[in-house]
Write an enzyme that holds these catalytic residues in place. Sequence first.
Site: not given
Length: 661
Positions: A359, A389-390, A415-416, A459
């Site tokens: 991203e 869109a991980e 965190d994502f 985060h």
Amino acid sequence: MISPTNIYRQVARIRTMENRALELSAEGFFQGSVHVCNGHELVPAVIGNMRRPEDKVLATYRGHGWALACGIPMAQILGEICQKAGGVNGGRSGSLMISAPERGFIGQNSIVGAGVPIADGVALAALLGKTEGVAIATVGDGAMSQGALHEGFVLAAAKNLPVIFICENNGWAEMTPTSEVTRHPELARRVEGYGIPARTVDGTDLGAVVEASQWAFAEVREGRGPVFLEFNVVRLKGHYNRDIQHYRSKGDMQQAEERDPLSRLHAELLENGIAAADELAAIDDEVVAEVDAATVSVRKMPEPSVNDGNYYLYSPDSPTSWHTPTSGSRTRTMEYWRAINTALATELEHRQDVVIFGEDVASAGGVFGVTRGLQKQFGADRVFDTPIAESAILGAAVGAAIEGLRPVVEIMWVDFLLVALDQLVNQAANVRFASQGRQTAPLTVRMQQGATAGSCAQHSQSLEALIAHIPGLRLGLPSTPADAYAMTRAAVADPDPVVLIESRELYQLKGEVAVDAEVESIGGARLHGSGSDVVVITWGAMVQRALAAQAELAERGVSVSVLDLRWLAPLDLASILDAVRTAGGRAVIVHEANQTGGFGAEVFARIHESLREELVLDIRRLTTPDTRIPTPGALQAALIPGSREIAAACISLKDSATARV
Ligand SMILES: Cc1ncc(C[n+]2csc(CCOP(=O)(O)OP(=O)(O)O)c2C)c(N)n1
């Protein structure tokens, strides 16, 4: 030209082989679940017939038919289902994770929907010219509600990837009718919403399957991007071998039987005068003979050896001991972020297989500027932005890596990662293992972590222990610009999946970087100083704090060494034990992550296991307590170990030792 008689033979082969697998299971010849595709066979039979050898197939756990259609010898498939050494994966994968890369069968996947983003990566490799052909990914109707699958569709559409997505819609999502959990009966309509041309087809009708498949191959091969085929098929058996189908009505079962593709094809061939009854009977006999012969051979296959000593986790060439990384003769002073940027640029320059995506990484150069300028320098094919869109990012990295690229992907914050963990843990980490080393996934996942003033509880986490827990992954946390450069290069060069957790707190830290040093192999801790009083064992952001404590303590006559572990997987235990010995058994293990289940507990245990009979040990942990992280910097500082707390812990250890004397 499709020969209907050959398709009949293939459908019969799949059916008869799988029914034999069910018989062997019922007999107790092997344990575990088997998912047969009774009622779906026409789809793999036709598409398998149309695919070229360079086209790659990704199936679900209900994928024995696809395995056979890709040309894997029947005895090897049946042997694998029965978990025997002669199975195509040596019996380790069993019924659910069969793969055969040498036949274009990337493999089955027992995580519902997960193959879709991986297929994107496989197609990406073809689009970029690393491989040829198209990707063919098949899922069930239940899978059509999975997030990873939708992310995979979004990415495929955005990048115009050459993939044929197939849904084998048998109306059942395990034990629940799909109609009960979806609003629109035609699942293809959902996919059209992504801009992917889609068709709904009777998957038990030869003419319809052939026509739709020809359309799909033509679209994708002519570069018009992905397509989606929803084949309405039937489920003639339970979800799995021991399923008694208590939840299914007799009427539903009967309706399915009326559409049985094998009987339907048999009748059609006779009615249309394509084959005579005795010709089809002869095919049936040949198929039974083939399945009988495969069964005889499977019954003779030995069990997989317990002690072959190879768990297929990492490349056999990976070293198990490390020398302290060398420094080169040409050094430049630069910030930690620029060191990573320079390493990535060097890798892009030296290895044509390296691609970078994630991203905001391309035109914007990343939210922290780490990939700044790389797209401009190396082009939009090699450095590109993705949708948010991980799962698609990580899955595509897995697929691309399997196909010979060296993807380096960014997950913006650790965190994502949590929304896409499957692609790392169930997918990337299993590639080498499931295929017995015939497929590998040399990908690098970069992310950053830690708390900085103003970062909220979503985060701020430090999650290295999650990754370190997973066999099959490598994990490094650079703590200096020099290591940010060296470890990034090592990660890209490594033949296995590597996770690099950078420190956001350190991005602006400046230091000397040896830009011409030899690329190190992954692994190896770095010792700072040779303290005889205490060793501080730490990694990532805490290293700088430990070094500050070390300098302060030196002025007060306390001799402390700092061991920067650098890589948590593989763990340099020898260096840990040496440093603890030198410090007389006294160690403080420091990490920013919360205490419970933190990696410090692992280090603590390893030291005890190795040295408890040799030394009197006094080992302590200094960590963030088990809290969520508040946003204000002052509150964060009150929780996270700083140089003062580290120094105090070292003094306390030294004082206890003095008191004991
Ligand atoms: C992510 C995930 N969730 C749940 C499961 C358990 N599970 C295995 S198969 C299955 C049903 C999937 O149905 P469908 O996609 O329609 O495929 P079919 O079994 O009908 O071929 C479920 C829920 C799983 N393997 N993976």
